[in-house]
Design a protein around this motif. Structure first.
Motif, PDB file in Angstrom:
ATOM      1  N   GLN A 106      11.984  -3.641  -0.434  1.00  0.00           N
ATOM      2  CA  GLN A 106      12.376  -4.948   0.082  1.00  0.00           C
ATOM      3  C   GLN A 106      11.559  -6.092  -0.518  1.00  0.00           C
ATOM      4  O   GLN A 106      12.026  -7.237  -0.550  1.00  0.00           O
ATOM      5  CB  GLN A 106      12.226  -4.986   1.611  1.00  0.00           C
ATOM      6  N   ASN A 107      10.349  -5.804  -0.976  1.00  0.00           N
ATOM      7  CA  ASN A 107       9.435  -6.895  -1.305  1.00  0.00           C
ATOM      8  C   ASN A 107       8.840  -6.876  -2.719  1.00  0.00           C
ATOM      9  O   ASN A 107       8.279  -7.886  -3.144  1.00  0.00           O
ATOM     10  CB  ASN A 107       8.271  -6.909  -0.306  1.00  0.00           C
ATOM     11  N   VAL A 108       8.927  -5.762  -3.421  1.00  0.00           N
ATOM     12  CA  VAL A 108       8.300  -5.673  -4.745  1.00  0.00           C
ATOM     13  C   VAL A 108       9.381  -5.754  -5.825  1.00  0.00           C
ATOM     14  O   VAL A 108      10.383  -5.037  -5.772  1.00  0.00           O
ATOM     15  CB  VAL A 108       7.491  -4.371  -4.894  1.00  0.00           C
ATOM     16  N   ALA A 109       9.166  -6.629  -6.790  1.00  0.00           N
ATOM     17  CA  ALA A 109      10.132  -6.818  -7.871  1.00  0.00           C
ATOM     18  C   ALA A 109       9.418  -6.877  -9.209  1.00  0.00           C
ATOM     19  O   ALA A 109       8.240  -7.254  -9.291  1.00  0.00           O
ATOM     20  CB  ALA A 109      10.937  -8.098  -7.659  1.00  0.00           C
ATOM     21  N   ALA A 110      10.123  -6.508 -10.269  1.00  0.00           N
ATOM     22  CA  ALA A 110       9.601  -6.594 -11.632  1.00  0.00           C
ATOM     23  C   ALA A 110      10.265  -7.772 -12.328  1.00  0.00           C
ATOM     24  O   ALA A 110      11.491  -7.896 -12.320  1.00  0.00           O
ATOM     25  CB  ALA A 110       9.889  -5.300 -12.393  1.00  0.00           C
ATOM     26  N   VAL A 111       9.449  -8.640 -12.913  1.00  0.00           N
ATOM     27  CA  VAL A 111       9.963  -9.865 -13.529  1.00  0.00           C
ATOM     28  C   VAL A 111       9.341 -10.037 -14.913  1.00  0.00           C
ATOM     29  O   VAL A 111       8.133  -9.868 -15.088  1.00  0.00           O
ATOM     30  CB  VAL A 111       9.615 -11.106 -12.671  1.00  0.00           C
ATOM     31  N   GLY A 112      10.165 -10.371 -15.890  1.00  0.00           N
ATOM     32  CA  GLY A 112       9.664 -10.651 -17.236  1.00  0.00           C
ATOM     33  C   GLY A 112       9.712 -12.132 -17.534  1.00  0.00           C
ATOM     34  O   GLY A 112      10.725 -12.789 -17.287  1.00  0.00           O
ATOM     35  N   GLN A 160       1.046  -7.894   5.437  1.00  0.00           N
ATOM     36  CA  GLN A 160       2.449  -7.730   5.051  1.00  0.00           C
ATOM     37  C   GLN A 160       3.387  -8.679   5.792  1.00  0.00           C
ATOM     38  O   GLN A 160       4.414  -9.087   5.241  1.00  0.00           O
ATOM     39  CB  GLN A 160       2.879  -6.278   5.250  1.00  0.00           C
ATOM     40  N   ASP A 161       3.048  -9.063   7.023  1.00  0.00           N
ATOM     41  CA  ASP A 161       3.911  -9.992   7.757  1.00  0.00           C
ATOM     42  C   ASP A 161       3.934 -11.376   7.124  1.00  0.00           C
ATOM     43  O   ASP A 161       4.874 -12.148   7.350  1.00  0.00           O
ATOM     44  CB  ASP A 161       3.453 -10.107   9.215  1.00  0.00           C
ATOM     45  N   SER A 162       2.910 -11.711   6.353  1.00  0.00           N
ATOM     46  CA  SER A 162       2.854 -13.036   5.721  1.00  0.00           C
ATOM     47  C   SER A 162       3.175 -12.984   4.234  1.00  0.00           C
ATOM     48  O   SER A 162       3.133 -14.012   3.565  1.00  0.00           O
ATOM     49  CB  SER A 162       1.461 -13.657   5.915  1.00  0.00           C
ATOM     50  N   VAL A 163       3.512 -11.808   3.716  1.00  0.00           N
ATOM     51  CA  VAL A 163       3.834 -11.667   2.296  1.00  0.00           C
ATOM     52  C   VAL A 163       5.346 -11.705   2.116  1.00  0.00           C
ATOM     53  O   VAL A 163       6.078 -10.915   2.706  1.00  0.00           O
ATOM     54  CB  VAL A 163       3.267 -10.354   1.724  1.00  0.00           C
ATOM     55  N   ASP A 164       5.804 -12.649   1.302  1.00  0.00           N
ATOM     56  CA  ASP A 164       7.226 -12.765   1.032  1.00  0.00           C
ATOM     57  C   ASP A 164       7.651 -11.850  -0.106  1.00  0.00           C
ATOM     58  O   ASP A 164       8.758 -11.324  -0.108  1.00  0.00           O
ATOM     59  CB  ASP A 164       7.564 -14.217   0.679  1.00  0.00           C
ATOM     60  N   ALA A 165       6.750 -11.669  -1.074  1.00  0.00           N
ATOM     61  CA  ALA A 165       7.087 -10.819  -2.221  1.00  0.00           C
ATOM     62  C   ALA A 165       5.829 -10.460  -2.995  1.00  0.00           C
ATOM     63  O   ALA A 165       4.821 -11.166  -2.942  1.00  0.00           O
ATOM     64  CB  ALA A 165       8.074 -11.533  -3.144  1.00  0.00           C
ATOM     65  N   VAL A 166       5.923  -9.342  -3.709  1.00  0.00           N
ATOM     66  CA  VAL A 166       4.926  -8.976  -4.714  1.00  0.00           C
ATOM     67  C   VAL A 166       5.681  -8.843  -6.030  1.00  0.00           C
ATOM     68  O   VAL A 166       6.662  -8.094  -6.116  1.00  0.00           O
ATOM     69  CB  VAL A 166       4.219  -7.649  -4.377  1.00  0.00           C
ATOM     70  N   ARG A 167       5.255  -9.607  -7.004  1.00  0.00           N
ATOM     71  CA  ARG A 167       5.915  -9.562  -8.309  1.00  0.00           C
ATOM     72  C   ARG A 167       5.030  -8.843  -9.311  1.00  0.00           C
ATOM     73  O   ARG A 167       3.863  -9.184  -9.480  1.00  0.00           O
ATOM     74  CB  ARG A 167       6.199 -10.980  -8.815  1.00  0.00           C
ATOM     75  N   MET A 172      -1.936  -1.567  -2.561  1.00  0.00           N
ATOM     76  CA  MET A 172      -1.007  -1.560  -1.436  1.00  0.00           C
ATOM     77  C   MET A 172      -1.755  -1.483  -0.116  1.00  0.00           C
ATOM     78  O   MET A 172      -1.383  -2.140   0.870  1.00  0.00           O
ATOM     79  CB  MET A 172      -0.020  -0.399  -1.567  1.00  0.00           C
ATOM     80  N   ASN A 173      -2.806  -0.708  -0.065  1.00  0.00           N
ATOM     81  CA  ASN A 173      -3.593  -0.606   1.170  1.00  0.00           C
ATOM     82  C   ASN A 173      -4.266  -1.929   1.518  1.00  0.00           C
ATOM     83  O   ASN A 173      -4.385  -2.282   2.704  1.00  0.00           O
ATOM     84  CB  ASN A 173      -4.633   0.501   1.038  1.00  0.00           C
ATOM     85  N   VAL A 174      -4.709  -2.677   0.511  1.00  0.00           N
ATOM     86  CA  VAL A 174      -5.298  -3.993   0.759  1.00  0.00           C
ATOM     87  C   VAL A 174      -4.279  -4.931   1.397  1.00  0.00           C
ATOM     88  O   VAL A 174      -4.610  -5.729   2.288  1.00  0.00           O
ATOM     89  CB  VAL A 174      -5.832  -4.609  -0.557  1.00  0.00           C
ATOM     90  N   ALA A 233       0.809  -8.512 -14.736  1.00  0.00           N
ATOM     91  CA  ALA A 233       0.135  -9.080 -13.569  1.00  0.00           C
ATOM     92  C   ALA A 233       0.839  -8.679 -12.281  1.00  0.00           C
ATOM     93  O   ALA A 233       2.064  -8.525 -12.247  1.00  0.00           O
ATOM     94  CB  ALA A 233       0.085 -10.600 -13.685  1.00  0.00           C
ATOM     95  N   PHE A 234       0.036  -8.527 -11.239  1.00  0.00           N
ATOM     96  CA  PHE A 234       0.544  -8.254  -9.893  1.00  0.00           C
ATOM     97  C   PHE A 234       0.260  -9.500  -9.055  1.00  0.00           C
ATOM     98  O   PHE A 234      -0.899  -9.846  -8.817  1.00  0.00           O
ATOM     99  CB  PHE A 234      -0.155  -7.041  -9.284  1.00  0.00           C
ATOM    100  N   ARG A 235       1.314 -10.173  -8.609  1.00  0.00           N
ATOM    101  CA  ARG A 235       1.152 -11.454  -7.910  1.00  0.00           C
ATOM    102  C   ARG A 235       1.694 -11.379  -6.489  1.00  0.00           C
ATOM    103  O   ARG A 235       2.822 -10.940  -6.268  1.00  0.00           O
ATOM    104  CB  ARG A 235       1.863 -12.567  -8.672  1.00  0.00           C
ATOM    105  N   VAL A 236       0.884 -11.835  -5.536  1.00  0.00           N
ATOM    106  CA  VAL A 236       1.288 -11.905  -4.132  1.00  0.00           C
ATOM    107  C   VAL A 236       1.848 -13.293  -3.846  1.00  0.00           C
ATOM    108  O   VAL A 236       1.210 -14.304  -4.163  1.00  0.00           O
ATOM    109  CB  VAL A 236       0.098 -11.632  -3.194  1.00  0.00           C
ATOM    110  N   ILE A 237       3.029 -13.352  -3.264  1.00  0.00           N
ATOM    111  CA  ILE A 237       3.636 -14.623  -2.865  1.00  0.00           C
ATOM    112  C   ILE A 237       3.782 -14.614  -1.353  1.00  0.00           C
ATOM    113  O   ILE A 237       4.484 -13.760  -0.792  1.00  0.00           O
ATOM    114  CB  ILE A 237       5.002 -14.817  -3.528  1.00  0.00           C
ATOM    115  N   THR A 238       3.118 -15.544  -0.674  1.00  0.00           N
ATOM    116  CA  THR A 238       3.182 -15.589   0.785  1.00  0.00           C
ATOM    117  C   THR A 238       4.436 -16.332   1.235  1.00  0.00           C
ATOM    118  O   THR A 238       5.102 -17.008   0.450  1.00  0.00           O
ATOM    119  CB  THR A 238       1.931 -16.266   1.379  1.00  0.00           C
ATOM    120  N   ASN A 239       4.753 -16.224   2.524  1.00  0.00           N
ATOM    121  CA  ASN A 239       5.988 -16.820   3.048  1.00  0.00           C
ATOM    122  C   ASN A 239       5.783 -18.217   3.624  1.00  0.00           C
ATOM    123  O   ASN A 239       6.655 -18.719   4.337  1.00  0.00           O
ATOM    124  CB  ASN A 239       6.618 -15.912   4.109  1.00  0.00           C
TER     125      ASN A 239
END
Length: 240
Positions: free
Chosen positions: A192-198, A133-140, A126-128, A221-227
């Motif tokens: 607002q931005n972190v979701a769990a998906v199977g 964060q302004d360019s991150v749409d979601a973390v899955r 999270m610190n990384v 896996a932890f995946r960053v999705i940009t906007n």
């Protein structure tokens, strides 16, 4: 009675008083061509402007994606082998591939050993992401399984059993990392931005010979999705 206008054989408009008002067909066509040319130039200019906007976003996306990847590598490279984890540059995914150590077979409760791993990993993760964060749409947080399910040969049953299991495991990991005291300050952003998906077995890992790598297919896996994609869609919608 005034004479009615008519046309001569040459195409000129004639009036009853003997006067002629000549309209050259070539002049008329030239005028129409100029109108269409102006419209075409305006449309081409609009297309070029929109294309340049998309190109700028694409370049910014690549630079931003590379920056996130390098930040993840700098932070976690020394720990990846110990955790059984990898970082994918193209998808900005940190994958923990030792699922058998994370969960008992068919279960979703996170093991004690990987609770320790995620206690170490997630606050740093999270610190990384904070500078981006302004360019991150979601973390899955993604749950993945292999394609099999015990002794079953029913493909439909296997898929849906694995779907439930992968969803439960992803939620289990999210629930655990959310409760860590070190990420309390991130809770508002996470909600607002972190979701769990199977994903069940829909995204397996393959060996070099094309066969399924069963152990690596079972992963979290932890995946960053940009906007950037959202911005491109917004530009396209504004164009129509």
């Amino acid at each position: 009675m005034a004479a009615r206008p008519g046309f001569t054989r040459s195409g000129a408009i004639t009036r009853g008083d003997g006067e002629s008002s000549w309209i050259s067909v070539s002049d008329l066509m030239a005028g129409l061509m100029m109108v269409f040319l102006c419209i075409a130039v305006a449309m081409m200019r609009s297309v070029m402007i929109e294309r340049e906007k998309i190109r700028t976003i694409a370049m910014s996306y690549k630079e931003n994606q590379l920056a996130i990847y390098e930040s993840l590598q700098q932070e976690f490279a020394p720990d990846l082998a110990r955790w059984g984890a990898t970082i994918d540059r193209d998808t900005l995914t940190v994958a923990f591939n030792n699922s058998d150590a994370m969960f008992d077979t068919g279960e979703a409760a996170l093991s004690a050993s990987y609770q320790i791993v995620f206690e170490e990993f997630f606050p740093r993760y999270m610190n990384v992401l904070v500078p981006y964060q302004d360019s991150v749409d979601a973390v899955r947080i993604e749950g993945h399984t292999s394609s099999g399910w015990g002794e079953s040969l029913d493909l439909n049953a296997m898929y849906f059993n694995n779907l439930r299991l992968s969803q439960d495991r992803a939620r289990s990991v999210l629930r655990f990392v959310y409760t860590l005291g070190e990420v309390t300050t991130h809770h508002a952003w996470m909600m607002q931005n972190v979701a769990a998906v199977g994903y069940s077995s829909s995204r397996p890992i393959y060996n070099a010979d094309g066969s399924e790598n069963i152990e690596q297919s079972k992963r979290v896996a932890f995946r960053v999705i940009t906007n950037s994609e959202t911005k491109i869609h917004s530009i396209l919608e504004e164009s129509f």
